[in-house]
Write a protein that holds these residues in place. Structure first.
Motif, short mmCIF file in Angstrom:
data_model
loop_
_atom_site.label_atom_id
_atom_site.label_comp_id
_atom_site.label_asym_id
_atom_site.label_seq_id
_atom_site.Cartn_x
_atom_site.Cartn_y
_atom_site.Cartn_z
N THR A 93 28.02 33.48 35.82
CA THR A 93 29.56 33.86 35.79
C THR A 93 29.69 35.29 36.72
OG1 THR A 93 29.48 33.01 33.74
CG2 THR A 93 31.21 34.80 34.14
N PHE A 94 30.80 35.46 37.54
CA PHE A 94 30.78 36.28 38.17
C PHE A 94 32.22 37.31 38.04
CE2 PHE A 94 28.89 33.09 40.41
CZ PHE A 94 27.84 33.54 41.15
N LYS A 95 32.15 38.54 38.03
CA LYS A 95 33.45 39.33 37.74
C LYS A 95 33.84 40.08 38.94
CE LYS A 95 34.92 42.80 34.24
NZ LYS A 95 34.37 43.53 33.12
N LEU A 96 34.96 39.75 39.40
CA LEU A 96 35.57 40.48 40.51
C LEU A 96 36.79 41.58 40.10
CD1 LEU A 96 34.00 39.45 42.83
CD2 LEU A 96 34.66 37.36 41.33
N HIS A 97 36.62 42.81 40.82
CA HIS A 97 37.20 43.78 40.33
C HIS A 97 38.83 43.97 41.05
CE1 HIS A 97 35.61 45.03 44.06
NE2 HIS A 97 35.56 46.32 43.81
N LEU A 110 37.58 36.67 36.68
CA LEU A 110 36.06 36.12 36.06
C LEU A 110 36.05 34.71 36.68
CD1 LEU A 110 34.15 37.43 33.91
CD2 LEU A 110 35.52 36.59 32.31
N LEU A 111 34.74 34.55 36.62
CA LEU A 111 34.63 33.12 37.42
C LEU A 111 33.22 32.54 37.00
CD1 LEU A 111 35.44 32.57 41.29
CD2 LEU A 111 33.19 31.52 40.29
N VAL A 135 30.00 36.54 29.81
CA VAL A 135 30.07 35.56 28.84
C VAL A 135 30.75 34.23 29.90
CG1 VAL A 135 31.22 34.48 26.97
CG2 VAL A 135 30.76 36.88 26.83
N PRO A 136 30.04 33.19 29.94
CA PRO A 136 30.38 32.04 30.79
C PRO A 136 31.85 31.59 30.21
CG PRO A 136 28.41 31.78 30.03
CD PRO A 136 28.82 33.08 29.20
N LEU A 137 32.64 31.31 31.37
CA LEU A 137 33.84 30.52 30.95
C LEU A 137 33.68 29.20 30.83
CD1 LEU A 137 36.19 32.15 33.81
CD2 LEU A 137 36.28 32.51 31.21
N VAL A 190 34.14 24.76 38.79
CA VAL A 190 34.65 26.30 38.89
C VAL A 190 35.73 26.61 37.64
CG1 VAL A 190 35.57 28.14 40.21
CG2 VAL A 190 34.41 26.27 41.28
N ASN A 191 35.34 27.65 37.07
CA ASN A 191 36.52 28.02 35.94
C ASN A 191 36.86 29.30 36.18
OD1 ASN A 191 37.07 25.46 34.07
ND2 ASN A 191 35.00 25.59 33.75
N THR A 192 38.09 29.78 36.31
CA THR A 192 38.24 31.10 36.62
C THR A 192 39.42 31.58 35.67
OG1 THR A 192 40.34 31.38 38.06
CG2 THR A 192 38.07 30.64 39.03
#
Lengths: 803, 162
Positions: free
Chosen positions: A205-209, A313-314, A796-798, A331-333
C-alpha cells in the motif's frame, strides 16, 4: 529578368530540426518587458478581492455586508444572494463560485468586493460579518466512505429539479446519498486465474501526498464588458476555447460575445485547465460594478485555494512467474477528492494506462473511488496521476525481480512493451523506444555495476549509503482523445515581404510552443526564424484548439502548423512553376528563395515572388488554413481504446546518497533517456526535461502541502520547500529518436514525461542503498529516518470493497 | 486613510521624487507608483526573489523594503540594467542558453546574476548556484540558468586576458 546574366547562386541544404533555437519570447522576458496579467491595467479598472471561509465545514447562517458596502471607494460587494441564477462549475458541476448555504473547505468563497484600490477592497473584506454554524469535519477519505458519515453534498433535489435552498436557480448538487464523487473500474483478462498461476505475488500500500503547482506568476484575471455587453477576459487559462464555451454557458451568453485574451502566462503545469470560482467571481464583480475588475491572488491565496496534485492511497497486488513473466496486477485506490470535483478525480484515466500497459500485463484489474472530504480539492498537474501510478508500479518491478532473483534491469526488459504491440487496454504502440530507453539509461549511468556495489556496501560502517534506482514511464505523446475534438487549427499568412504570420490556437505557457511551431513552419518554407511572427493569444483571432494539456501541443499544433505550411508551400511553388515554366516538382524553397530542387540554384527570392503575385493580374495572396485532428479514439465505457496518436517513453536512473544518521537524502545524479520521437528544438526539449526532472525531485524529496484537519499549514515558500539551485542533481539526458510516423517531423509530446518517474526511481535508489523501502512521499529526513529505524508509517491495505 | 511620505531617490540613473504610503513596499512603489513592471511579485515575503532589485549596489528583495526607505538611495531595476553592458551580456546568455521558459522569475534572476558577477567575478558553477539560491524558478530546473551565468563569467575572463 536578367538573372541569366548574373552568376548563378546556389543555396546548400540546411535544416532547423534538432538545432538549438532560442525561445522567441526570451529577449522580452529577460528584459522585464513582457506583460503578464499582473502588469496590465485597464482605464477605470477596479480591484477585486475574495472573502474566504474561516471554517472548514459549516453552515452559513448569515452574511452582513452593510458596513463593507458603506466604505468609501467600494463599488460592489457580492454574495451568493446577489447573483441571480448562479450555476455550478467544475468537472462534476458540484461547485458554486459563491457559496450559498454552506462552506465545505477553508478555501471556500463567501463574498467578494470590487473597490478603487486593493487596500480599500481588503479593508472592505474585514467589515463583512459572517455567522457560521460548524458541521462535523471529514478529512480522511476512508472515514468519509463509512456508512453514516456526514455528507459533504447532501442537498436534496426538489421534484422539479430545483435546488431546495435556491428554488429559482439551477441545481448545483444532486443530493448524493454518500460521499463518493466518482468511481472507475477497469479490467482485462482474469486476475484470479492469473494469480493462481503466479509463482510470486506481492502486495503493498502506497500513500501519495499533496503537492501544488507553485507557478511563479500567481493566478489572476481581468474581466471587462464593452459598451455592447460583450465580455473580454484577460486570462491565464490553458484552455481558452473551452473556457469561452464554459463562460458562455455559465453566463447564458452567445459564445460569440466572449473574447479571451491571454497575456504572457507565469507558469501553468496543468493548474489552469479548469474553470475556477475566482474567474466567475471576477466576472460577477465586473457586472455588478459596471467597470473592469482585476482580481489577482496573493501567494498565500495561491497556496490555499489553487487545486493540488491528486493525493492517493493505493494498494497494488502484482505477480510473476519464476522466469520473470509478469502475470497480473490488481489495483485499488482511494482518491481524496476534496470538497469539489475538478480534474484530480479523473486521474484514473491516466493511472490505469500505466498499470495496464507500461509493461506487458496479461491480466489487470483497476478500481478507484474518489471521495468527497473537507480538504482542498485536487486538479490536474503535469503527469496527471502518472507520478502516483508509476511510484507503485516501479516499486513492484523491483520487488518482484528481487523475489525471483532476477536482475532488476533484465526483469524490466523482459516485460517492456515494444513497437507494434496492442495492449489489453487497446493502446497501440506505433513507435516505441522503451527498451532502448532502459538500455541507454542503464549504460550511461553504469546502473548494473553500481547497483551490485551498493548492495555490497549496505552493511559497511560508513553512515552515508549510496543507492541507484531505475524507473520508467509511459505517457500520451500524441494528444489525448478526451473531448469530441482533440484538434488544433492554424492560419498562415505570407505577406509581400516574405514575412509569415502563424496564427495558431495553441497557447504559449512558457513551454516554448510558439518557437517550435515557428520552426516547423520555417523548415517547410525554407525561411529563417526571423521571418516568423506568431499570434496565439486571442480567441477573436486564433482558430480553435482544445488547449495546452496532455503533452499535446508540439504534436497536435505542430501537425496543424505543418499542414498549413505545406499548403502554403504548394501555392508558392505552383506560382513559381508558372513563372519559370517548369513543373512545380522541380522546385523547392530554401534560404528564403525558390530554388531548383536538383541543383539548389536560387531562382527568385520569396519576397519578390510574393510581390509579383500581388501585382499580377491573377493576384493571389498566400493564405492557408489547416485543421489537424489526430487519428485517435475515445476510450469505450470499459476504458479501452487508443486514446493517443503516439506514446512517449522514458527511463530514468536516479542516484542518491542517504545519510542514515540524519535521514537526509541527497540526489546526486539523474540519467534520463527519453523516447521523444524526434528532437525538434534541442534547447527547448532539454529545458523541458531538466525542469520536469527537478519538479520530480521536489515531489520526491522536498515538497509537501501539509493539510491538517482541512487547514493548509504551510501556504508559503518558507515552509513549502521548492528545490533551489544548489540542490539540483547532475542531469544527463539522451534522446531516443524513434521517428513517429504520425508526429510532426517524427516528434512526440514530452511536456509531462520528465517529472513522472523521478520519485519512483528515488524510492528504488533508497532501497538499493539501505534495504528499506518507503511507501509514502516525500522522502524528508524525518520520514526516511523513521523508516530506517523501523518506525515507518503503517498503511492499511485497501480492498476492492473499501475502495 | 494612510499616511503618505515624500521621498527622493535615484532610479535607474534618474533623480526622482515620489509620494508613497508609509506601509508601502518598494516593490509596490516601483510597480504601482512609478509604473515599472519588470520587477515581479512572487510571494511578498522575501522567499522567491522575483522582485530582486539593486539598492546602493546591494541586491535586495524589494517586497521586504519599505518604499520610504528608498529615500536618498540609488535604486536599479531590471529596466535600469538596459544600459549596462554586463547585464546585456547576461540577458543575451539567458536567451542563448535557454534559461527562460515562462520568464516570470527571469528579471529577478538577471538582476541577481548581474550583482553576483559584479561582486564575485571568480564564481564557479557551485558559487553561482549558491548565488541564486534565493531566486526560485519552477520551469527550468536551474541548470540552464547556471550555464548562462557561467558563460558570461567565462567570456569575461577570456576577454580580460591580453
Amino acid at each position: 529578368m536578367n538573372g541569366a546574366e548574373k552568376k548563378a547562386r546556389f543555396i546548400a541544404p540546411d535544416t532547423l530540426i534538432g538545432k538549438r533555437i532560442p525561445k522567441m519570447d526570451a529577449p522580452e522576458k529577460a528584459s522585464g518587458k513582457t506583460r503578464y496579467i499582473h502588469d496590465i491595467d485597464l482605464p477605470g479598472q477596479l480591484y477585486g478581492k475574495i472573502l474566504r471561509s474561516t471554517r472548514v465545514h459549516a453552515l452559513i447562517k448569515s452574511i452582513d455586508t452593510a458596513a463593507a458596502r458603506a466604505l468609501p471607494g467600494v463599488h460592489a460587494v457580492i454574495t451568493a444572494a446577489d447573483i441571480v441564477n448562479q450555476r455550478p462549475i467544475g468537472v462534476a458541476k458540484d461547485h458554486f463560485p459563491l457559496k450559498t448555504d454552506k462552506v465545505r473547505s477553508l478555501r471556500d468563497e463567501v463574498a467578494a468586493v470590487a473597490a478603487e484600490s486593493e487596500q480599500i477592497a481588503l479593508e472592505a473584506l474585514k467589515l463583512i460579518r459572517v455567522e457560521y454554524e460548524d458541521l462535523p469535519i471529514l478529512t480522511d477519505p476512508a472515514e468519509a466512505l463509512k456508512p453514516g458519515a456526514t455528507l459533504i453534498h447532501p442537498e436534496p433535489r426538489q421534484p422539479g429539479g430545483q435546488d431546495a435552498l435556491k428554488p429559482s436557480g439551477p441545481v448545483a448538487f444532486t443530493g448524493k446519498p454518500d460521499n463518493v464523487a466518482m468511481r472507475f473500474d477497469y479490467c482485462h483478462g482474469d486476475v484470479v486465474q492469473a494469480e493462481a498461476e503466479s509463482d510470486v505475488v506481492v502486495e503493498d500500500t502506497f500513500k501519495l501526498h499533496y503537492v501544488t503547482h507553485c507557478c511563479m506568476g500567481v493566478s489572476g484575471m481581468i474581466a471587462d464588458f464593452d459598451s455592447s455587453g460583450n465580455l473580454i477576459m484577460y486570462s491565464n487559462t490553458q484552455v481558452p476555447f473551452l473556457h469561452k464555451r464554459e463562460f458562455a454557458e455559465y453566463l447564458n451568453m452567445d459564445p460569440a460575445r466572449i473574447r479571451i485574451i491571454q497575456p504572457a502566462i507565469g507558469g501553468g503545469f496543468g493548474s489552469k485547465l479548469d474553470i475556477y470560482p475566482f474567474e466567475v467571481i471576477c466576472v460577477f464583480l465586473a457586472q455588478a460594478a459596471k467597470r473592469p475588475v482585476k482580481l489577482v491572488f496573493t501567494r498565500e491565496e495561491e497556496f490555499i485555494s489553487s487545486p493540488t496534485r491528486q493525493p492517493v492511497l493505493l494498494t497494488l497486488r502484482s505477480g510473476c512467474k519464476k522466469d520473470g513473466t509478469l502475470t497480473f496486477r490488481v489495483v485499488n485506490t482511494l482518491h481524496d477528492n476534496g470538497a469539489y470535483t475538478s480534474w484530480g478525480a479523473t486521474t484514473p484515466f491516466v493511472m490505469m494506462q500505466t498499470f495496464s500497459s507500461l509493461y506487458r500485463v496479461p491480466h489487470c484489474d483497476y478500481h478507484t473511488t474518489a471521495v468527497y472530504t473537507n480538504n482542498p480539492y485536487a486538479g490536474s498537474f503535469r503527469g496527471y496521476g502518472n507520478l502516483q501510478a508509476t511510484f507503485a508500479v516501479e516499486a513492484h518491478m523491483d520487488k518482484l525481480a528481487e523475489a525471483i532473483g532476477m536482475d532488476a534491469l533484465d526483469f524490466r526488459l523482459k516485460n517492456a512493451q515494444a513497437q507494434g504491440e496492442v495492449t489489453g487496454q487497446g493502446m497501440e504502440f506505433d513507435s516505441c523506444g522503451f527498451k532502448e530507453c532502459l538500455d541507454t539509461a542503464a549504460e550511461r549511468s553504469d546502473f548494473r555495476r553500481k547497483f551490485a556495489e551498493n548492495l555490497k556496501n549496505r552493511n559497511s560502517s560508513d553512515p552515508i549509503k549510496h543507492g541507484v534506482g531505475i524507473a520508467s514511464m509511459l505517457h500520451v505523446g500524441g494528444g489525448a482523445k478526451i473531448y469530441p475534438s482533440d484538434g488544433c487549427g492554424t492560419i498562415l499568412k505570407l505577406d509581400d515581404f516574405g514575412q509569415v504570420t502563424l496564427i495558431t490556437g495553441a497557447s504559449e505557457i512558457g513551454q516554448g510552443s510558439e518557437t517550435v511551431l515557428s520552426q516547423l513552419v520555417c523548415e517547410e518554407l525554407g525561411l529563417p526564424m526571423s521571418a516568423l511572427t506568431v499570434v496565439n493569444n486571442d480567441t477573436a483571432i486564433t482558430p480553435w484548439d482544445v488547449g495546452v494539456h496532455a503533452s499535446r501541443t508540439t504534436f497536435i499544433a505542430g501537425n496543424s502548423a505543418l499542414g498549413a505550411a505545406r499548403l502554403a508551400k504548394a501555392k508558392v511553388l505552383a506560382a513559381a512553376a508558372r513563372k519559370f515554366e517548369c513543373p512545380a516538382s522541380d522546385l523547392d524553397l530554401r534560404g528564403g528563395h525558390v530554388i531548383k530542387a536538383a541543383s539548389g540554384e536560387a531562382l527568385i527570392d520569396l519576397p519578390r515572388l510574393m510581390r509579383n503575385l500581388h501585382f499580377s493580374d491573377k493576384a493571389e495572396l498566400v493564405m492557408t488554413t489547416f485543421y489537424y485532428e489526430p487519428p485517435s479514439s475515445y476510450q469505450d465505457k470499459r476504458y479501452k481504446g487508443n486514446v493517443s496518436a503516439a506514446y512517449a517513453w522514458a527511463s530514468q536512473v536516479v542516484e542518491v546518497e542517504v545519510d542514515t544518521e540524519t535521514g537526509i537524502v541527497k540526489m546526486t545524479r539523474i540519467t534520463a533517456a527519453h523516447d521523444v520521437g524526434r528532437v525538434l528544438n534541442r534547447l527547448g526539449i532539454e529545458g523541458q526535461i531538466e525542469g520536469g526532472v527537478v519538479m520530480g525531485q521536489g515531489y520526491a524529496l522536498t515538497e509537501s502541502l501539509i493539510i491538517e484537519n482541512g487547514v493548509t499549514r504551510n501556504p508559503n515558500f518558507r515552509d513549502y520547500k521548492l528545490v533551489t539551485a544548489p540542490e539540483i542533481p547532475e542531469i544527463d539526458i539522451t534522446f531516443i529518436e524513434t521517428m513517429d510516423g504520425e508526429g510532426p517531423q517524427g516528434a512526440k509530446g514530452v511536456g509531462e514525461a520528465p517529472a513522472i518517474c523521478v520519485a519512483a526511481a528515488t524510492a528504488n535508489a533508497i532501497y538499493n542503498a539501505t534495504g528499506v523501502r518507503i511507501y509514502g512521499l516525500p522522502f524528508t529526513p524525518e520520514r526516511v529516518y523513521r523508516a530506517l529505524h523501523g518506525k515507518g508509517e503503517k498503511l492499511v491495505p485497501l480492498t476492492a470493497k473499501a475502495a | 486613510m494612510s499616511l503618505k511620505h515624500d521621498i527622493e531617490f535615484t532610479l535607474n540613473g534618474v533623480r526622482r521624487q515620489a509620494s508613497v504610503r508609509v506601509d508601502m513596499s518598494a516593490l509596490d512603489m516601483l510597480r504601482d507608483v512609478v509604473g515599472l513592471t519588470g520587477t515581479k511579485y512572487g510571494c511578498g515575503e522575501g522567499e522567491c526573489g522575483a522582485c530582486t532589485i539593486l539598492v546602493d549596489g546591494k541586491s535586495l528583495n524589494s517586497c521586504l523594503l519599505f518604499a520610504v526607505d528608498c529615500n536618498g538611495r540609488n535604486i536599479v531595476t531590471i529596466e535600469g540594467l538596459a544600459a549596462d553592458a554586463k547585464a546585456d551580456a547576461l540577458r543575451a546568455a539567458f536567451v542563448e542558453y535557454g534559461a527562460v521558459q515562462c520568464g516570470y522569475c527571469t528579471p529577478g534572476m538577471v538582476v541577481q546574476a548581474s550583482h553576483l558577477l559584479a561582486t564575485h567575478p571568480q564564481a564557479d558553477a557551485d558559487a553561482i548556484k549558491r548565488g541564486i539560491e534565493g531566486n526560485l524558478c519552477r520551469c527550468t530546473g536551474y541548470k540552464k540558468i547556471v550555464e548562462a551565468i557561467a558563460s558570461v563569467n567565462a567570456a569575461d575572463k577570456q576577454g580580460a586576458r591580453p
